[in-house]
Write an enzyme that holds these catalytic residues in place. Structure first.
Site, PDB file in Angstrom:
ATOM      1  N   ASP A 138      31.313 -45.284 -63.015  1.00  0.00           N
ATOM      2  CA  ASP A 138      32.490 -44.649 -62.410  1.00  0.00           C
ATOM      3  C   ASP A 138      33.201 -43.814 -63.477  1.00  0.00           C
ATOM      4  O   ASP A 138      32.555 -43.348 -64.409  1.00  0.00           O
ATOM      5  CB  ASP A 138      33.386 -45.733 -61.774  1.00  0.00           C
ATOM      6  CG  ASP A 138      34.190 -45.191 -60.597  1.00  0.00           C
ATOM      7  OD1 ASP A 138      34.883 -44.183 -60.784  1.00  0.00           O
ATOM      8  OD2 ASP A 138      34.126 -45.774 -59.498  1.00  0.00           O
ATOM      9  N   HIS A 158      31.603 -40.672 -63.839  1.00  0.00           N
ATOM     10  CA  HIS A 158      32.275 -39.691 -62.987  1.00  0.00           C
ATOM     11  C   HIS A 158      33.205 -38.769 -63.767  1.00  0.00           C
ATOM     12  O   HIS A 158      33.970 -38.016 -63.174  1.00  0.00           O
ATOM     13  CB  HIS A 158      33.050 -40.406 -61.864  1.00  0.00           C
ATOM     14  CG  HIS A 158      32.163 -41.137 -60.902  1.00  0.00           C
ATOM     15  ND1 HIS A 158      32.638 -41.811 -59.806  1.00  0.00           N
ATOM     16  CD2 HIS A 158      30.805 -41.303 -60.870  1.00  0.00           C
ATOM     17  CE1 HIS A 158      31.614 -42.360 -59.150  1.00  0.00           C
ATOM     18  NE2 HIS A 158      30.502 -42.078 -59.775  1.00  0.00           N
TER      19      HIS A 158
END
Ligand SMILES: *[C@@H]1O[C@H](CO)[C@@H](O)[C@H](O)[C@H]1NC(C)=O
Ligand SMILES: *[C@@H]1O[C@H](CO)[C@@H](O)[C@H](O)[C@H]1NC(C)=O
Ligand SMILES: *[C@@H]1O[C@H](CO)[C@@H](O)[C@H](O)[C@H]1NC(C)=O
Length: 405
Positions: A225, A248
């Protein structure tokens, strides 16, 4: 004769007890608390939860600087609370690997594996690894679609930690975020490593909220993430020489989802490299915010993108899973944001997107020396802007707000 003997024995006894008293005073006065010493009894390949708790308690009570040591080796650790306030500067040096239980059910607080709280002049050091053993938890994680999902353990929480340093240690395979920083002041992460697979769920590297003067430097973050996520109330944050990927990217927000959010301001992100991340550097805010808030003085400089999706992104219509009303604009005011010397390759043709809120345009956005290439086959390099009039210097046309919406 008999009396003299008794007196002598008494004198000897007094001498012994006074040396042992001064020895224990010395121990209380500071020094090294090795969890594997006879007093604490930790052994490799066994559970050291109690040994660590006992050593920390003694070190924290010391009126002189002290250090708790976990030597090389693999140890099981059910959970740990490194709570203060302590009486003097304190260090935890971890050289071994600490393994969480793969099953989070036995934690006293299901959202926390290791807690550091109410500390001042604390150092976490060593080349040790905090292994959250998250594989099982990622499979069970349904929090993206189930708002009432059960809480999942974060590897390390720092709450109200001041004037402190975390260096050289690694966080591995956390079940949830690796690190959560809340209510901290002047806390530095240096030469810190986060590792988890790209497919791991919700494993943000470092999340920061309501904290001032946090520094993250010389660190490598590979995860599933956000590399670093920056929540409301973050002020004077410096991120330098950090490499991210996979993951991310570096994200400010999401902001504007809850009432009473504090401003995000004074964010400096410099000399970082992102490789193979889903996004690059972004600011995301929810539409239909319950209250007005602020994101300002945010500066990105000398950033290298290697095959990064959406390298430069401000999205004030952030609404994952359609959980919101996109028709009502965000109430987060974004101002004084600069992107300087951002270069490398984009994995998406839309390499720069700045979507600001309708009726609340972004102010003072600067783009200088942006040079991104797109080598894929899904179209040609382009950019999109709305509700913003950036100052643009040395930016090729396709990246200079080529389309407006
Ligand atoms: C990060 O990766 C680089 C390149 O592999 C390496 O030189 C550096 O020492 C790493 N930093 C840490 C904190 O491990
Ligand atoms: C944080 O980083 C900034 C910029 O590099 C530096 O000026 C500051 O002294 C650092 N603070 C700490 C506490 O290390
Ligand atoms: C923009 O941000 C910089 C850096 O934080 C600050 O020095 C400057 O005063 C800000 N400018 C405005 C107009 O707020």
């Amino acid at each position: 004769m008999g009396l003299k003997l008794v007196i002598n024995m008494l004198l000897i006894l007094m001498a012994i007890s006074s040396t042992s008293a001064s020895r224990s005073r010395e121990l209380l006065g500071g020094g090294v608390f090795d969890v594997t010493s006879g007093k604490y009894g930790a052994k490799p390949n066994s559970d050291i939860t109690q040994a660590i708790a006992n050593a920390w308690k003694d070190a924290c009570a010391s009126t002189m600087p002290s250090k708790v040591i976990v030597p090389k080796g693999i140890y099981k650790l059910k959970e740990a609370n490194f709570n203060g306030p302590c009486k003097a500067p304190i260090e935890l040096q971890v050289c071994g690997t600490l393994q969480a239980s793969p099953d989070g059910a036995q934690l006293s607080k299901p959202d926390t594996w290791i807690m550091f709280s109410y500390l001042d002049r604390f150092t976490l050091s060593g080349t040790g690894i905090f292994d959250g053993q998250g594989q099982q938890a990622w499979k069970a994680n349904d929090c993206h679609k189930n708002p009432k999902c059960s809480s999942i353990a974060i590897n390390m929480r720092f709450h109200s930690v001041k004037n402190s340093l975390v260096r050289d240690v690694s966080s591995l395979n956390s079940k949830n975020f690796h690190v959560n920083v809340l209510g901290c002041e002047r806390l530095t992460f240096q030469h810190f490593t986060v590792t988890a697979p790209e497919t791991s769920v919700n494993t943000d590297g470092i999340h920061i909220g309501r904290s001032t003067g946090i520094n993250i430097t010389d660190s490598n973050i590979s995860t599933g993430d956000d590399c670093i996520s920056i929540g409301d109330g973050t002020k004077q944050l410096t991120i330098t020489k950090v490499t991210c990927g996979p993951g991310h990217g570096i994200s400010i927000g999401s902001l504007g989802r809850y009432p009473k959010e504090e401003p995000v301001t004074g964010i400096y992100i410099k000399s970082c490299t992102l490789s193979n991340t889903m996004n690059g550097i972004r600011i995301k805010t929810w539409p239909n915010s319950p209250a007005a808030s602020i994101a300002s003085d945010i500066h990105f400089e000398d950033i290298i993108m290697n095959n990064v999706g959406n390298p430069i992104l401000i999205d004030q219509e952030y609404c994952p899973w359609n959980l919101c009303n996109k028709q009502v604009a965000s109430k987060v005011k974004i101002s004084n944001v600069s992107f300087r010397n951002i270069r490398g390759t984009s994995s998406t043709p839309l390499a720069l997107k700045i979507l600001c809120a309708k009726g609340l345009p972004c102010d003072k956005v600067e783009m200088t020396d942006i040079n991104l290439k797109y080598n894929g086959k899904q179209g040609s390099l382009t950019s999109q802007c709305s509700n913003v009039r950036p100052t643009i210097t040395r930016v090729p046309n396709p990246l200079a707000c080529a389309t407006k919406s």
